[in-house]
Design a protein around this motif. Structure first.
Motif, PDB file in Angstrom:
ATOM      1  N   VAL A 123      -0.587   6.827 -10.529  1.00  0.00           N
ATOM      2  CA  VAL A 123      -1.709   5.966 -10.889  1.00  0.00           C
ATOM      3  C   VAL A 123      -1.659   4.677 -10.076  1.00  0.00           C
ATOM      4  O   VAL A 123      -0.602   4.070  -9.919  1.00  0.00           O
ATOM      5  CB  VAL A 123      -1.670   5.630 -12.400  1.00  0.00           C
ATOM      6  CG1 VAL A 123      -2.782   4.677 -12.780  1.00  0.00           C
ATOM      7  CG2 VAL A 123      -1.725   6.907 -13.233  1.00  0.00           C
ATOM      8  N   LYS A 124      -2.830   4.286  -9.583  1.00  0.00           N
ATOM      9  CA  LYS A 124      -3.010   2.978  -8.959  1.00  0.00           C
ATOM     10  C   LYS A 124      -3.882   2.149  -9.895  1.00  0.00           C
ATOM     11  O   LYS A 124      -4.826   2.673 -10.489  1.00  0.00           O
ATOM     12  CB  LYS A 124      -3.719   3.086  -7.606  1.00  0.00           C
ATOM     13  CG  LYS A 124      -2.905   3.719  -6.524  1.00  0.00           C
ATOM     14  CD  LYS A 124      -3.673   3.732  -5.206  1.00  0.00           C
ATOM     15  CE  LYS A 124      -2.866   4.371  -4.107  1.00  0.00           C
ATOM     16  NZ  LYS A 124      -3.591   4.349  -2.820  1.00  0.00           N
ATOM     17  N   VAL A 170       1.501   2.686  -9.012  1.00  0.00           N
ATOM     18  CA  VAL A 170       2.195   1.816  -9.951  1.00  0.00           C
ATOM     19  C   VAL A 170       3.159   2.616 -10.821  1.00  0.00           C
ATOM     20  O   VAL A 170       4.267   2.181 -11.104  1.00  0.00           O
ATOM     21  CB  VAL A 170       1.180   1.060 -10.841  1.00  0.00           C
ATOM     22  CG1 VAL A 170       1.875   0.204 -11.865  1.00  0.00           C
ATOM     23  CG2 VAL A 170       0.260   0.221  -9.995  1.00  0.00           C
ATOM     24  N   VAL A 171       2.704   3.767 -11.250  1.00  0.00           N
ATOM     25  CA  VAL A 171       3.512   4.603 -12.134  1.00  0.00           C
ATOM     26  C   VAL A 171       3.155   6.058 -11.849  1.00  0.00           C
ATOM     27  O   VAL A 171       2.034   6.367 -11.452  1.00  0.00           O
ATOM     28  CB  VAL A 171       3.267   4.234 -13.621  1.00  0.00           C
ATOM     29  CG1 VAL A 171       1.857   4.515 -14.057  1.00  0.00           C
ATOM     30  CG2 VAL A 171       4.269   4.902 -14.559  1.00  0.00           C
ATOM     31  N   GLY A 172       4.130   6.921 -12.053  1.00  0.00           N
ATOM     32  CA  GLY A 172       3.893   8.338 -11.852  1.00  0.00           C
ATOM     33  C   GLY A 172       4.601   9.164 -12.906  1.00  0.00           C
ATOM     34  O   GLY A 172       5.488   8.669 -13.618  1.00  0.00           O
ATOM     35  N   ARG A 218      -0.487  10.284 -20.899  1.00  0.00           N
ATOM     36  CA  ARG A 218      -1.951  10.247 -21.079  1.00  0.00           C
ATOM     37  C   ARG A 218      -2.350   9.042 -21.936  1.00  0.00           C
ATOM     38  O   ARG A 218      -3.372   8.399 -21.700  1.00  0.00           O
ATOM     39  CB  ARG A 218      -2.443  11.560 -21.699  1.00  0.00           C
ATOM     40  CG  ARG A 218      -3.949  11.621 -21.924  1.00  0.00           C
ATOM     41  CD  ARG A 218      -4.728  11.400 -20.641  1.00  0.00           C
ATOM     42  NE  ARG A 218      -6.151  11.484 -20.846  1.00  0.00           N
ATOM     43  CZ  ARG A 218      -6.937  10.449 -21.180  1.00  0.00           C
ATOM     44  NH1 ARG A 218      -6.434   9.239 -21.351  1.00  0.00           N
ATOM     45  NH2 ARG A 218      -8.232  10.621 -21.341  1.00  0.00           N
ATOM     46  N   GLY A 219      -1.518   8.731 -22.926  1.00  0.00           N
ATOM     47  CA  GLY A 219      -1.752   7.559 -23.766  1.00  0.00           C
ATOM     48  C   GLY A 219      -1.676   6.267 -22.975  1.00  0.00           C
ATOM     49  O   GLY A 219      -2.452   5.334 -23.212  1.00  0.00           O
ATOM     50  N   LEU A 220      -0.749   6.198 -22.017  1.00  0.00           N
ATOM     51  CA  LEU A 220      -0.651   5.025 -21.149  1.00  0.00           C
ATOM     52  C   LEU A 220      -1.957   4.831 -20.391  1.00  0.00           C
ATOM     53  O   LEU A 220      -2.489   3.723 -20.321  1.00  0.00           O
ATOM     54  CB  LEU A 220       0.517   5.170 -20.168  1.00  0.00           C
ATOM     55  CG  LEU A 220       0.543   4.160 -19.016  1.00  0.00           C
ATOM     56  CD1 LEU A 220       0.743   2.740 -19.535  1.00  0.00           C
ATOM     57  CD2 LEU A 220       1.594   4.547 -17.991  1.00  0.00           C
ATOM     58  N   ILE A 221      -2.475   5.916 -19.836  1.00  0.00           N
ATOM     59  CA  ILE A 221      -3.739   5.823 -19.093  1.00  0.00           C
ATOM     60  C   ILE A 221      -4.858   5.348 -20.016  1.00  0.00           C
ATOM     61  O   ILE A 221      -5.645   4.469 -19.652  1.00  0.00           O
ATOM     62  CB  ILE A 221      -4.075   7.175 -18.432  1.00  0.00           C
ATOM     63  CG1 ILE A 221      -3.064   7.456 -17.319  1.00  0.00           C
ATOM     64  CG2 ILE A 221      -5.498   7.182 -17.888  1.00  0.00           C
ATOM     65  CD1 ILE A 221      -3.151   8.836 -16.719  1.00  0.00           C
ATOM     66  N   GLY A 226      -9.333  -2.419 -19.940  1.00  0.00           N
ATOM     67  CA  GLY A 226     -10.282  -2.724 -18.874  1.00  0.00           C
ATOM     68  C   GLY A 226      -9.770  -2.461 -17.475  1.00  0.00           C
ATOM     69  O   GLY A 226     -10.428  -2.824 -16.494  1.00  0.00           O
ATOM     70  N   ALA A 227      -8.614  -1.829 -17.364  1.00  0.00           N
ATOM     71  CA  ALA A 227      -8.048  -1.561 -16.041  1.00  0.00           C
ATOM     72  C   ALA A 227      -8.930  -0.586 -15.268  1.00  0.00           C
ATOM     73  O   ALA A 227      -9.395   0.407 -15.808  1.00  0.00           O
ATOM     74  CB  ALA A 227      -6.638  -0.995 -16.173  1.00  0.00           C
TER      75      ALA A 227
END
Length: 119
Positions: free
Chosen positions: A6-7, A43-45, A67-70, A77-78
């Motif tokens: 994820v970026k 940022v994270v994978g 999926r919850g992080l996303i 608002g990311a």
């Protein structure tokens, strides 16, 4: 390996994003996350084929946590981009893949239960 990364676009809520990402993966430093956001890097994978026996016994599903992080980042608002093996994915594509993996896992478990009953 099916690595999803994820970026996150830089904005005024960067501190909140860092907090959420560190909650998911505390091994990432604040500086590392901040630098990745500022430089438009991943940022994270998460490897969708990740499996940990202890987490499974405890009933933890890291795919759901990822999926919850996303979802949490988006709720804040990311503006984010999801990639799998450097290919841009939609959120729907990720959800479909997670659903498919869950179905495969459930079927495998049912098959193993049937095999053990036959013995």
């Amino acid at each position: 390996m099916n690595l999803v990364q994820v970026k996150v676009e830089k904005d005024v809520k960067i501190a909140k994003y860092i907090s959420l990402i560190r909650k998911f993966d505390p091994t990432l430093s604040v500086g590392q996350i901040k630098s990745s956001i500022e430089n438009n890097l991943y940022v994270v994978g998460f490897d969708l084929h990740y499996f940990d026996v202890l987490e499974d016994i405890q009933g933890m599903d890291r795919k759901s946590v990822f999926r919850g992080l996303i979802a949490d980042l988006m709720a804040e608002g990311a503006q984010l981009s999801i990639y799998s093996n450097d290919e841009l994915w939609t959120l729907e594509h990720l959800d479909n893949r997670l659903h498919t993996l869950r179905e495969i896992s459930d079927q495998t478990e049912r098959d193993m239960d049937l095999e053990s009953d036959d013995e």
